[in-house]
Design a protein around this motif. Structure first.
Motif, mmCIF file in Angstrom:
data_model
loop_
_atom_site.group_PDB
_atom_site.id
_atom_site.type_symbol
_atom_site.label_atom_id
_atom_site.label_comp_id
_atom_site.label_asym_id
_atom_site.label_seq_id
_atom_site.Cartn_x
_atom_site.Cartn_y
_atom_site.Cartn_z
ATOM 1 N N THR A 106 0.804 -1.222 0.000
ATOM 2 C CA THR A 106 0.000 0.000 0.000
ATOM 3 C C THR A 106 0.836 1.271 0.000
ATOM 4 O O THR A 106 0.352 2.348 -0.346
ATOM 5 N N GLU A 107 2.098 1.167 0.441
ATOM 6 C CA GLU A 107 2.924 2.365 0.586
ATOM 7 C C GLU A 107 3.585 2.729 -0.747
ATOM 8 O O GLU A 107 4.098 1.858 -1.476
ATOM 9 N N ALA A 108 3.629 4.029 -1.035
ATOM 10 C CA ALA A 108 4.185 4.502 -2.308
ATOM 11 C C ALA A 108 5.646 4.089 -2.468
ATOM 12 O O ALA A 108 6.087 3.714 -3.558
ATOM 13 N N LEU A 109 6.412 4.153 -1.383
ATOM 14 C CA LEU A 109 7.834 3.811 -1.477
ATOM 15 C C LEU A 109 7.992 2.342 -1.880
ATOM 16 O O LEU A 109 8.833 1.996 -2.728
ATOM 17 N N ASP A 110 7.192 1.477 -1.276
ATOM 18 C CA ASP A 110 7.282 0.052 -1.580
ATOM 19 C C ASP A 110 6.878 -0.214 -3.030
ATOM 20 O O ASP A 110 7.497 -1.021 -3.730
ATOM 21 N N GLN A 111 5.849 0.476 -3.460
ATOM 22 C CA GLN A 111 5.403 0.314 -4.846
ATOM 23 C C GLN A 111 6.476 0.795 -5.818
ATOM 24 O O GLN A 111 6.741 0.152 -6.843
ATOM 25 N N ALA A 112 7.106 1.903 -5.476
ATOM 26 C CA ALA A 112 8.158 2.445 -6.351
ATOM 27 C C ALA A 112 9.338 1.480 -6.445
ATOM 28 O O ALA A 112 9.917 1.269 -7.524
ATOM 29 N N MET A 113 9.682 0.875 -5.304
ATOM 30 C CA MET A 113 10.791 -0.086 -5.293
ATOM 31 C C MET A 113 10.471 -1.253 -6.209
ATOM 32 O O MET A 113 11.307 -1.688 -7.012
ATOM 33 N N LEU A 114 9.261 -1.777 -6.124
ATOM 34 C CA LEU A 114 8.881 -2.908 -6.973
ATOM 35 C C LEU A 114 8.867 -2.501 -8.449
ATOM 36 O O LEU A 114 9.234 -3.282 -9.329
ATOM 37 N N ALA A 115 8.454 -1.264 -8.707
ATOM 38 C CA ALA A 115 8.438 -0.781 -10.094
ATOM 39 C C ALA A 115 9.861 -0.697 -10.640
ATOM 40 O O ALA A 115 10.137 -1.052 -11.787
ATOM 41 N N ARG A 116 10.782 -0.242 -9.780
ATOM 42 C CA ARG A 116 12.176 -0.181 -10.229
ATOM 43 C C ARG A 116 12.699 -1.584 -10.491
ATOM 44 O O ARG A 116 13.392 -1.839 -11.481
ATOM 45 N N LEU A 117 12.366 -2.512 -9.625
ATOM 46 C CA LEU A 117 12.822 -3.894 -9.799
ATOM 47 C C LEU A 117 12.249 -4.494 -11.088
ATOM 48 O O LEU A 117 12.924 -5.271 -11.774
ATOM 49 N N ALA A 118 11.024 -4.090 -11.414
ATOM 50 C CA ALA A 118 10.425 -4.597 -12.659
ATOM 51 C C ALA A 118 11.266 -4.174 -13.867
ATOM 52 O O ALA A 118 11.464 -4.953 -14.803
ATOM 53 N N LEU A 119 11.769 -2.935 -13.819
ATOM 54 C CA LEU A 119 12.616 -2.471 -14.919
ATOM 55 C C LEU A 119 13.903 -3.290 -14.997
ATOM 56 O O LEU A 119 14.393 -3.639 -16.078
ATOM 57 N N VAL A 120 14.446 -3.599 -13.822
ATOM 58 C CA VAL A 120 15.686 -4.379 -13.758
ATOM 59 C C VAL A 120 15.453 -5.768 -14.342
ATOM 60 O O VAL A 120 16.262 -6.285 -15.121
ATOM 61 N N GLY B 32 13.263 -6.611 -16.526
ATOM 62 C CA GLY B 32 13.137 -6.474 -17.977
ATOM 63 C C GLY B 32 14.492 -6.370 -18.654
ATOM 64 O O GLY B 32 14.752 -7.029 -19.660
ATOM 65 N N ASP B 33 15.363 -5.545 -18.087
ATOM 66 C CA ASP B 33 16.704 -5.376 -18.654
ATOM 67 C C ASP B 33 17.487 -6.672 -18.609
ATOM 68 O O ASP B 33 18.168 -7.051 -19.572
ATOM 69 N N ALA B 34 17.451 -7.339 -17.475
ATOM 70 C CA ALA B 34 18.236 -8.568 -17.307
ATOM 71 C C ALA B 34 17.745 -9.645 -18.265
ATOM 72 O O ALA B 34 18.537 -10.389 -18.845
ATOM 73 N N THR B 35 16.442 -9.700 -18.438
ATOM 74 C CA THR B 35 15.873 -10.708 -19.344
ATOM 75 C C THR B 35 16.300 -10.435 -20.781
ATOM 76 O O THR B 35 16.738 -11.348 -21.501
ATOM 77 N N ALA B 36 16.208 -9.177 -21.186
ATOM 78 C CA ALA B 36 16.618 -8.824 -22.552
ATOM 79 C C ALA B 36 18.102 -9.124 -22.750
ATOM 80 O O ALA B 36 18.520 -9.622 -23.798
ATOM 81 N N ALA B 37 18.904 -8.835 -21.731
ATOM 82 C CA ALA B 37 20.341 -9.074 -21.840
ATOM 83 C C ALA B 37 20.621 -10.566 -21.999
ATOM 84 O O ALA B 37 21.395 -10.981 -22.867
ATOM 85 N N PHE B 38 19.985 -11.375 -21.195
ATOM 86 C CA PHE B 38 20.209 -12.816 -21.283
ATOM 87 C C PHE B 38 19.732 -13.374 -22.617
ATOM 88 O O PHE B 38 20.351 -14.274 -23.182
ATOM 89 N N ASP B 39 18.625 -12.840 -23.128
ATOM 90 C CA ASP B 39 18.149 -13.325 -24.421
ATOM 91 C C ASP B 39 19.187 -13.061 -25.507
ATOM 92 O O ASP B 39 19.265 -13.790 -26.490
ATOM 93 N N GLY B 40 19.984 -12.003 -25.315
ATOM 94 C CA GLY B 40 21.066 -11.714 -26.240
ATOM 95 C C GLY B 40 22.389 -12.302 -25.798
ATOM 96 O O GLY B 40 23.436 -11.852 -26.247
ATOM 97 N N PHE B 41 22.376 -13.275 -24.913
ATOM 98 C CA PHE B 41 23.566 -13.969 -24.412
ATOM 99 C C PHE B 41 24.491 -13.050 -23.623
ATOM 100 O O PHE B 41 25.651 -13.373 -23.410
#
Length: 863
Positions: free
Chosen positions: A660-674, A676-685
């Motif tokens: 429910t807290e904005a800070l916690d939601q923001a942290m999870l949103a940042r992790l979601a970006l990470v 995404g990046d890590a997945t794209a990187a691994f897909d490209g070896f």
RNA sequence: GGGCGCAUAGCUCAGUUGGUUAGAGCACUGCCCUUACAAGGCAGGUGUCGGGGGUUCGAGUCCCUCUGCGCCCA
């Protein structure tokens, strides 16, 4: 979520973690290949089989870790990962070791002796001859210990190999694969035999392929030698670095445009010492700037001689024999007694010895002008050899690879286009090599140990083998050894007899077998079901130095056998350099063995170092990176302990449940970006980028996020704000552990097992969606910037004030834009608690920067 | 001679289609025992992004050129 709070140790430690996790993995079969999976659900890897001779070095650990991170990623993505290991226990290295270790040598003409035991004490100077089957038996015996040590190291390193698919290149299966593929090449006309001048290593006593050549700078000397013109009008002076080959001279050559020699073309001269009449010819490859501008052509001094010999249609006057010495036979082209007498003085001598004699003879005859002039020039060597290669004429087997056909070359260039290269520029190495091929692939070797050609030759009524009509083995009989097996329709007593047969004495080049690792690993010859599920493969990891050999030859074989690429992706690893940035190699003596490093820093730490290196980049051995990896592993232990020591929060189902807290939601949103990046990187070896993203986030998470929410998390059950923190901590930890799992398999599985059943290595790779769902639609990762800025400035004020970070702040004046102010405001209670701040004041400004004026509380000095 | 790659802080290196004030770790310095972590935490300085030229509103990033290093090939 279930919780096992008792499983968390009071003081987490990395000690003994490797053995503990290996025990789990073996018992649970975590890395077992699911062979019910169909091809589309499989990720298959053409693992490079390390040469089992001597010890592994840190370079193995480096590149195999890269592959393993990708294997683990694909497994977590739900793929059935086919990740076999192979041992290359065939070949020259093993052959040499067996000879020295047991004091034997292979003699394929001998029959198998089932009762044979090697000499009690090896005498390398007096090697006992043994049959090929006996010799192979000794090889298997010798490599067995090494293979145990190799497997132990790779397990310790945490490679997620399915060891039940282990193959050995010395095995019957490999020999059969190699022979069957050869017979296919033969029947389709892709393999052929040919009698031709061939580069020859006199010490190894074998022909050598183009791919195995290296240039070495050698000292040599130009000798000026005068040839008398037959019309009696003077001399032609040539320069040569190999005067000893004068007896093999069949012409002189100069550039067609060179005005100095144009009048002489078509005339003849006499060779000094031997008096043989040879023509003066023109050819574009004669370099007017080299020496006197005119050269003598000998059969054969170097590869240019071979071109001249072929294109100018010259006679063959070869004198160097396979042992590197001048022939004992009198050359029939020398007519004079004086000439034959001169030759008799070098007959049986090595090149070096002969050169001394010939130079003396030339001096005495007055045919040598001046003194030899020392030069440095590149000379062709066998990459494993110690002496320059000679060129001798012999009958050899070849596989067509485009070296003699532009059309075929284009086919293999097109294959190169179809491969996805990592990194992309490695493709140039391939194209460059294919474009530069100047002959077909020579696959026969005059060695004893290796895969024999599955061929015999009929012997005619005069007892001469008929090489033009080979008798091929039938595929169902493979593997065979023609030195002991008998072709269909013949009997053993006919071996070597008139009207009988002889076995092909040669063996195939090791690359002829190595080029079939995809077929070997996938059991092309003996398990069609498996083959259909895992071939063509997905990934070939290898060093960039063997693109011209291993990679290219693998493409050639798969093209012929399956009309397909062997794999879709080629991942080229860089080299390991020592800390002084020199390439690590046995001859330099700077090789580092990995086991002590694994023991000192832990396997995860060594893997961290390896995985930090960008794909394809040469990398220095850096124990500093291993220390960082160990620090990271410890941090994961402690952060996990912290997170999991809270009572398990009740997590609702559905979007935004409980966070429910904005800070916690923001942290999870940042992790979601990470994620995404890590997945794209691994897909490209690009494992290194994936690691970097996860690591960056993790340190921010520990340093800022955990500090911000700590007080709230402790604030007790029933408080929704506390529950929000606990859920967010749990979810983030769960995702981060999965992100790190491919890199740090030991520590991640350790902490995973504190709170969950099974292994993290059987868990699914995190997705951005699972996080954005939980974070909710209002989550704003950008809010984290200004919040972190305030935290940092408060900390700086305390550091500059030389007080503890726990010290109380009287009040903080925050000046920033309205967006930043509202971001900060959304986490104000957390900032207050983390910084022990009594009061805030906000000043809005146009500037986007956040600036804080921090007033520390009076320090109570009455301690 | 041809091809490819590299050159960013003292060191090792990130910097993905051009975009705020160029980053990280190590090393160095200082502060802090703070109930996840002292094998720890927090904070701090350092750059002619190899040289020169060009394109652009804007270049570490794109183009040309030069220099140095490495690899592959001839």
């Amino acid at each position: 979520m279930t919780t096992h709070p008792t499983g968390i140790p009071e003081k987490p430690s990395l000690d003994g973690i490797e053995a503990r996790m290996m025990g789990h993995w073996d018992a649970e079969g975590v890395y077992r290949f699911d062979r019910t999976a169909t091809r589309d659900a499989v990720f298959s890897i053409d693992t490079p089989p390390p040469t089992v001779s001597g010890s592994l070095h840190i370079g193995h650990v480096f590149s195999y870790t890269h592959t393993d991170t990708i294997a683990r990623y694909q497994r977590m993505r739900g793929k059935a990962v086919f990740y076999p290991m192979g041992w290359d226990d065939n070949g020259l290295a093993t052959e040499r070791r067996v000879q020295n270790f047991f004091g034997v040598r292979c003699d394929p003409s001998l029959p198998f002796d089932p009762a044979f035991t090697p000499p009690a004490k090896a005498d390398p100077k007096n090697q006992v001859p043994v049959s090929r089957p006996n010799f192979i038996g000794l090889c298997k015996q010798l490599v067995a210990d090494d293979e145990v040590a190799f497997e132990e190291l790779f397990r310790m390193l945490g490679l997620s190999v399915d060891w039940s698919y282990l193959y050995k290149t010395i095995s019957d299966q490999c020999i059969r694969t190699s022979q069957q593929a050869f017979l296919g090449n033969l029947s389709r006309g892709e393999a052929y035999q040919h009698e031709a001048p061939t580069l020859w290593d006199v010490d190894f006593g074998t022909a050598v392929a183009q791919a195995e050549l290296v240039d070495k700078e050698m000292s040599a000397a130009y000798h000026q030698v005068a040839f008398a013109r037959t019309d009696g009008t003077g001399n032609i002076v040539i320069d040569t670095t190999r005067p000893e080959l004068l007896a093999s001279c069949c012409a002189l050559v100069a550039h067609p445009d060179d005005p100095r020699f144009q009048p002489l073309f078509g005339t003849t001269v006499l060779t000094p010492l031997y008096g043989v009449e040879v023509p003066v010819l023109a050819h574009r490859l004669a370099d007017p700037d080299k020496g006197t501008g005119v050269a003598m052509i000998c059969t054969f001094g170097d590869l240019t001689d071979v071109i001249w010999w072929r294109e100018l249609d010259l006679p063959t006057r070869a004198l160097i024999t396979r042992d590197g010495r001048f022939s004992q036979n009198e050359p029939e082209w020398i007519g004079s007694q004086a000439g034959l007498a001169a030759y008799a003085e070098i007959a049986g001598k090595s090149s070096k010895q002969a050169q001394k004699v010939v130079v003396e003879q030339l001096r005495a005859a007055g045919a040598m002008l001046g003194e030899p002039r020392p030069i440095q020039h590149p000379v062709k060597f066998y990459e494993k050899g110690d002496r320059p290669l000679e060129i001798v004429t012999s009958r050899q087997w070849y596989i067509r690879n485009g070296g003699r056909s532009a059309e075929l070359r284009d086919v293999f260039l097109a294959r190169g286009e179809q491969i996805t290269w990592h990194p992309g520029h490695m493709h140039h190495r391939y194209s460059n090599w294919v474009e530069g091929l100047n002959g077909d692939w020579l696959i026969s070797r005059q060695r004893y140990f290796g895969v024999p050609f599955p061929l015999w030759y009929p012997v005619d009524e005069h007892g001469e083998p008929d090489f033009d009509h080979p008798i091929a083995a039938t595929v169902s009989r493979l593997p065979i050894d023609p030195s002991t097996d008998v072709p269909d329709g013949y009997s053993q007593v006919q071996r070597g007899q008139a009207g009988g047969f002889v076995g092909d004495p040669d063996v195939m080049d090791t690359w002829a077998t190595s080029s079939l690792t995809p077929q070997i690993a996938t059991h092309w010859v003996d398990d069609a079901d498996l083959f259909g599920r895992v071939f063509p493969m997905d990934m070939r990891p290898q060093g960039h130095d063997i693109i011209r050999t291993w990679l290219f030859s693998t493409v050639v074989r798969a093209h012929y056998e399956h009309n397909a690429l062997p794999w879709t992706d080629a991942a080229l690893a860089g080299w390991i350099l020592d800390p002084d940035r020199k390439k690590m190699s046995k001859s330099v003596g700077n090789v580092v063995t990995p086991m002590p490093l694994l023991q000192q820093y832990g396997s995860d730490a060594v893997r961290y170092w390896a995985a930090s290196a960008r794909p394809g980049i040469d990398t220095a051995l850096d124990e500093g990176q291993m220390k960082i990896g160990r620090k990271l592993s410890l941090k994961i232990l402690n952060a996990s302990k912290f997170t999991l020591s809270f009572p398990t929060p009740a997590v609702g189902v559905g979007a935004g449940a409980g966070v429910t807290e904005a800070l916690d939601q923001a942290m999870l949103a940042r992790l979601a970006l990470v994620v995404g990046d890590a997945t794209a990187a691994f897909d490209g070896f690009d494992y290194a980028r994936a690691l970097e993203r996860a690591e960056d986030f993790f340190w921010w998470f520990c340093d800022d996020y955990v500090e911000l929410v700590k007080t709230r998390a402790y604030s007790g059950e029933g408080n929704p704000a506390a529950a929000s923190a606990l859920i967010a901590l749990r979810v983030a930890l769960d995702v981060m552990v999965r992100l790190f799992a491919p890199f740090l398999p030991f520590v991640t599985d350790e902490v995973w097992r504190w709170s969950q059943d099974g292994s993290v290595h059987g868990a699914t790779w995190p997705t951005a969606a699972e996080l954005t769902n939980m974070a909710g639609a209002d989550a704003n990762a950008d809010a984290l910037g200004p919040i972190g800025e305030v935290l940092a400035q408060v900390r700086r004020a305390k550091t500059e004030g030389k007080v503890s970070q726990r010290a109380v702040v009287e009040h903080v004046v925050i000046t920033s834009s309205s967006d930043s102010c509202s971001a900060i405001n959304s986490a104000l209670h957390d900032i207050r608690d983390a910084g022990s701040i009594r009061a805030f004041e906000f000043v809005q400004s146009d500037a986007d920067v956040v600036s804080c004026v921090v007033t520390l509380a009076e320090i109570d000095t009455a301690t």
